[in-house]
Each structure stands twice: as structure tokens, then as C-alpha cells.
Design a protein around this motif. Structure first.
Motif, PDB file in Angstrom:
ATOM      1  N   VAL A  33      17.702  47.388  42.939  1.00 43.84           N
ATOM      2  CA  VAL A  33      19.147  47.593  42.882  1.00 43.84           C
ATOM      3  C   VAL A  33      19.629  47.067  41.540  1.00 43.84           C
ATOM      4  CG1 VAL A  33      21.363  46.900  43.865  1.00 43.84           C
ATOM      5  CG2 VAL A  33      19.453  47.439  45.363  1.00 43.84           C
ATOM      6  N   GLY A  34      20.133  47.934  40.715  1.00 44.95           N
ATOM      7  CA  GLY A  34      20.662  47.530  39.426  1.00 44.95           C
ATOM      8  C   GLY A  34      19.625  47.045  38.450  1.00 44.95           C
ATOM      9  N   ASN A  35      18.503  47.761  38.343  1.00 43.93           N
ATOM     10  CA  ASN A  35      17.479  47.383  37.364  1.00 43.93           C
ATOM     11  C   ASN A  35      18.088  47.288  35.978  1.00 43.93           C
ATOM     12  OD1 ASN A  35      15.153  46.976  38.810  1.00 43.93           O
ATOM     13  ND2 ASN A  35      14.447  49.072  38.641  1.00 43.93           N
ATOM     14  N   GLY A  36      17.531  46.429  35.159  1.00 45.57           N
ATOM     15  CA  GLY A  36      17.992  46.292  33.786  1.00 45.57           C
ATOM     16  C   GLY A  36      18.822  45.039  33.607  1.00 45.57           C
ATOM     17  N   THR A  37      19.154  44.771  32.355  1.00 42.05           N
ATOM     18  CA  THR A  37      19.964  43.602  32.053  1.00 42.05           C
ATOM     19  C   THR A  37      21.438  43.976  32.064  1.00 42.05           C
ATOM     20  OG1 THR A  37      19.778  44.027  29.702  1.00 42.05           O
ATOM     21  CG2 THR A  37      18.157  42.527  30.660  1.00 42.05           C
ATOM     22  N   ASP A  60      18.307  34.545  34.851  1.00 39.78           N
ATOM     23  CA  ASP A  60      17.501  35.761  34.719  1.00 39.78           C
ATOM     24  C   ASP A  60      17.547  36.642  35.969  1.00 39.78           C
ATOM     25  OD1 ASP A  60      16.062  34.034  36.275  1.00 39.78           O
ATOM     26  OD2 ASP A  60      14.187  34.236  35.167  1.00 39.78           O
ATOM     27  N   SER A  61      18.259  36.217  36.991  1.00 41.22           N
ATOM     28  CA  SER A  61      18.362  37.080  38.174  1.00 41.22           C
ATOM     29  C   SER A  61      19.529  38.062  38.075  1.00 41.22           C
ATOM     30  CB  SER A  61      18.488  36.245  39.449  1.00 41.22           C
ATOM     31  OG  SER A  61      19.719  35.567  39.472  1.00 41.22           O
ATOM     32  N   PHE A  62      20.377  37.923  37.030  1.00 44.53           N
ATOM     33  CA  PHE A  62      21.430  38.914  36.821  1.00 44.53           C
ATOM     34  C   PHE A  62      20.787  40.232  36.415  1.00 44.53           C
ATOM     35  CE2 PHE A  62      24.614  35.434  35.489  1.00 44.53           C
ATOM     36  CZ  PHE A  62      25.070  35.302  36.785  1.00 44.53           C
ATOM     37  N   ASN A  63      21.339  41.339  36.931  1.00 45.29           N
ATOM     38  CA  ASN A  63      20.843  42.652  36.541  1.00 45.29           C
ATOM     39  C   ASN A  63      22.024  43.564  36.261  1.00 45.29           C
ATOM     40  OD1 ASN A  63      21.723  43.650  39.078  1.00 45.29           O
ATOM     41  ND2 ASN A  63      19.803  43.038  40.011  1.00 45.29           N
ATOM     42  N   ALA A  64      21.746  44.838  36.030  1.00 46.70           N
ATOM     43  CA  ALA A  64      22.791  45.779  35.641  1.00 46.70           C
ATOM     44  C   ALA A  64      23.906  45.875  36.681  1.00 46.70           C
ATOM     45  CB  ALA A  64      22.176  47.152  35.388  1.00 46.70           C
ATOM     46  N   ALA A  65      23.589  45.637  37.941  1.00 48.66           N
ATOM     47  CA  ALA A  65      24.609  45.698  38.997  1.00 48.66           C
ATOM     48  C   ALA A  65      25.635  44.577  38.852  1.00 48.66           C
ATOM     49  CB  ALA A  65      23.950  45.633  40.369  1.00 48.66           C
TER      50      ALA A  65
END
Length: 167
Positions: A33-37, A60-65
Motif C-alpha cells: 500500500v503506497g509503495n515508494g517514498t 523509514d516506514s513512511f511511504n507514498a500513501a
């Protein structure tokens, strides 16, 4: 207080094959869910962009979502700081001070809301994956219970029954 949830790869307790497979599938679903930075969803000035990048590097657990909530959090933090500095520069008896204090209070609430939107840390996401795996296991158990049960024939009992009837 809840214990931190671990990834299925680091769990030391014994898991059945079904539990392990279900947890792996659920973790992959949560991770994708929300791959990427995260990327800012609106233009940010240099100071805001520095704050944004600092938050991304710290967690580092934040993602594109998380991009929208993180961008809004940074905007609110920046505006809160600007208004707070302006309050500090004003005289205590200045007539603009009460309205600025109300604005700071509004931004404080916005910061809390955006922080809450980002509260799905890695531990929370793994906990969510664990819950999803439990649901998948229960669904499979229910499906197995609803499937027609085939009575296995014990070959020794069949031989004994045949000998009884042969006498």
C-alpha cells in the motif's frame, strides 16, 4: 500496554504453516500500500522542504500513501512556528496578540490531526497485517468446516468387519 508486533520473518514462536503463510501474505499487502517514498503533494518553500525531508529520513516506514498527511503536517508546523515567532516579537499588550494566539491554537490542532493521520508506524502496520492474517486463517478454518467431511475407512477395521461377516 500492547507489545510491539514483529514481522513474520523475525517471530521466534512456533507458527503453523497456515499461520505463517497468511501472515506473509498480509504483510505483503500492507507493505505494497503506497509503495515508494513520500513526495510533497503541494509546493513547499525551502524551509518546509527541509522539514519534510527530515521527517522522511527519520521514519523509514513512511511511504507514498503518507505524502498528503506529511505535507500538511509540515505546512502546519511551519505556519505554527511563524506565528509563534511573531507572537514572541509582539508586545504583551498588542491588540493583534489574541488573534495570533487563536491562530496558533488552530494550527496546534491541525498538527495533532496530521500527526494522528501518520500514526501508522511500522509496528502499527505489522499489527494490522497480523490482524489481517488472523482473519484469513479464520476464513480458511470456516471454509474447511463447511466443506463436506469424508469419512476415512480404516483398513484394519474393514478386515475385522469382513472376518465377522465371513464366519
Amino acid at each position: 500496554m500492547a507489545r510491539p508486533t514483529k514481522s513474520v520473518n523475525t517471530v521466534s514462536k512456533n507458527l503453523t504453516k497456515l499461520e505463517k503463510k497468511s501472515r506473509e501474505i498480509a504483510e505483503k499487502q500492507v507493505e505494497t500500500v503506497g509503495n515508494g517514498t513520500p513526495e510533497p503533494v503541494m509546493p513547499l518553500n525551502d524551509s518546509e522542504l527541509t522539514i519534510f525531508e527530515k521527517y522522511v529520513s527519520l521514519n523509514d516506514s513512511f511511504n507514498a500513501a503518507d505524502s498528503t498527511a506529511l505535507t500538511l503536517l509540515v505546512k502546519s508546523l511551519y505556519r505554527y512556528t511563524e506565528i509563534d515567532q511573531a507572537i514572541g516579537e509582539l508586545d504583551v499588550m498588542d491588540e493583534n496578540r489574541p488573534s495570533l494566539i487563536r491562530q496558533v491554537s488552530t494550527y496546534d490542532k491541525a498538527i495533532q490531526q496530521h500527526s494522528a493521520a501518520l500514526s501508522l508506524s511500522l509496528t502499527a502496520r505489522l499489527r494490522m497485517a497480523n490482524d489481517m492474517a488472523k482473519v484469513m486463517i479464520e476464513e480458511k478454518k470456516l471454509a474447511n468446516m463447511e466443506a463436506p467431511q469424508v469419512q476415512e475407512v480404516n483398513p484394519l477395521l474393514a478386515v475385522l468387519e469382513a472376518r465377522k461377516h465371513a464366519k
